[in-house]
Write a protein that holds these residues in place. Structure first.
Motif, PDB file in Angstrom:
ATOM      1  N   THR A   1       0.830  -1.206   0.000  1.00  0.00           N
ATOM      2  CA  THR A   1       0.000   0.000   0.000  1.00  0.00           C
ATOM      3  C   THR A   1       0.862   1.253   0.000  1.00  0.00           C
ATOM      4  O   THR A   1       0.633   2.176  -0.779  1.00  0.00           O
ATOM      5  CB  THR A   1      -0.927   0.008   1.236  1.00  0.00           C
TER       6      THR A   1
ATOM      7  N   ARG B   1     -15.235   4.468   6.588  1.00  0.00           N
ATOM      8  CA  ARG B   1     -14.691   3.562   5.563  1.00  0.00           C
ATOM      9  C   ARG B   1     -15.497   3.641   4.268  1.00  0.00           C
ATOM     10  O   ARG B   1     -14.932   3.616   3.172  1.00  0.00           O
ATOM     11  CB  ARG B   1     -14.673   2.126   6.074  1.00  0.00           C
TER      12      ARG B   1
ATOM     13  N   ARG C   1     -14.082   4.768   0.681  1.00  0.00           N
ATOM     14  CA  ARG C   1     -14.214   3.896  -0.496  1.00  0.00           C
ATOM     15  C   ARG C   1     -14.869   4.640  -1.650  1.00  0.00           C
ATOM     16  O   ARG C   1     -14.460   4.506  -2.802  1.00  0.00           O
ATOM     17  CB  ARG C   1     -15.023   2.649  -0.146  1.00  0.00           C
TER      18      ARG C   1
ATOM     19  N   THR D   1      -8.678   4.419   0.979  1.00  0.00           N
ATOM     20  CA  THR D   1      -8.849   3.337   1.932  1.00  0.00           C
ATOM     21  C   THR D   1      -8.511   3.841   3.327  1.00  0.00           C
ATOM     22  O   THR D   1      -7.749   4.795   3.491  1.00  0.00           O
ATOM     23  CB  THR D   1      -7.944   2.132   1.617  1.00  0.00           C
ATOM     24  N   TYR D   2      -9.091   3.176   4.323  1.00  0.00           N
ATOM     25  CA  TYR D   2      -8.825   3.517   5.709  1.00  0.00           C
ATOM     26  C   TYR D   2      -8.553   2.228   6.466  1.00  0.00           C
ATOM     27  O   TYR D   2      -9.378   1.310   6.455  1.00  0.00           O
ATOM     28  CB  TYR D   2     -10.016   4.250   6.327  1.00  0.00           C
ATOM     29  N   LYS D   3      -7.361   2.136   7.072  1.00  0.00           N
ATOM     30  CA  LYS D   3      -6.974   0.924   7.776  1.00  0.00           C
ATOM     31  C   LYS D   3      -6.484   1.273   9.169  1.00  0.00           C
ATOM     32  O   LYS D   3      -5.791   2.266   9.372  1.00  0.00           O
ATOM     33  CB  LYS D   3      -5.842   0.206   7.038  1.00  0.00           C
TER      34      LYS D   3
ATOM     35  N   SER E   1      -4.632   7.062  -0.406  1.00  0.00           N
ATOM     36  CA  SER E   1      -5.246   7.042  -1.734  1.00  0.00           C
ATOM     37  C   SER E   1      -4.189   7.318  -2.787  1.00  0.00           C
ATOM     38  O   SER E   1      -3.160   7.928  -2.503  1.00  0.00           O
ATOM     39  CB  SER E   1      -6.369   8.076  -1.845  1.00  0.00           C
TER      40      SER E   1
END
Length: 171
Positions: free
Chosen positions: A16, A40, A44, A49-51, A83
């Motif tokens: 990522t 999230r 999207r 993305t969010y982790k 992103s």
């Protein structure tokens, strides 16, 4: 989490970090599951993305990438928004932080450039990549449209004059 799962998580985070254009580090101070799900989904929809990951694993994954400077920001319960579009993740994170006091922005990075909170907020005010493409396309199409309108106008005027003479003769 066993060793294999940790290795897979580090490999995923490293992939990522090598692909994205921006990473925004956020602090979660008690987000509920539904709030996290809303965040999230917004990420999207924007192409980001969010982790949430363990800080130690994220620091290991950052080694050897442009985002290794973010290691100092990884303290406490943090999440990583990322992103490919340099504006999308920052824009969604800043908008979500405005409406939720349990979510704050710690900083971020755009490649090797480290951003503080104000830098992330400034990045969020920029137009997205799609908006810039639309503006450029509009600027490119506008002269052709004007040229077609100008060249068509004399012919239309001539047709109206001839139509008026024909109606005059018929009457």
């Amino acid at each position: 989490m066993d060793r294999d799962q940790k290795t897979a998580a580090v490999a995923e985070l490293n992939r990522t970090f090598s692909e994205v254009g921006v990473v925004v580090v956020t602090r979660n101070l008690g987000l509920t599951v539904s709030q996290s799900t809303v965040l999230r989904n917004k990420m999207r929809d924007a192409g980001a993305t969010y982790k949430v990951s363990k800080n130690k694993l994220a620091k290991i994954a950052m080694d050897g990438t442009d985002y290794s400077s973010l290691g100092d920001m990884l303290t406490g319960p943090v999440g990583l928004a990322s992103s490919i579009d340099p504006v999308a993740a920052a824009k969604v994170a800043v908008e979500f932080a405005k409406t939720n006091d349990k979510f704050e922005i710690v900083g971020g990075a755009m490649g090797a450039t480290t951003l503080d909170v104000d830098g992330v907020k400034a990045l969020a005010t920029l137009p997205s990549l799609d908006e810039l493409r639309a503006k450029i396309l509009g600027l490119m199409v506008a002269p052709a449209t004007k040229l077609a309108t100008i060249t068509q106008a004399p012919a239309a005027q001539l047709a109206r004059v001839l139509s008026a003479y024909a109606e005059k003769e018929a009457a």
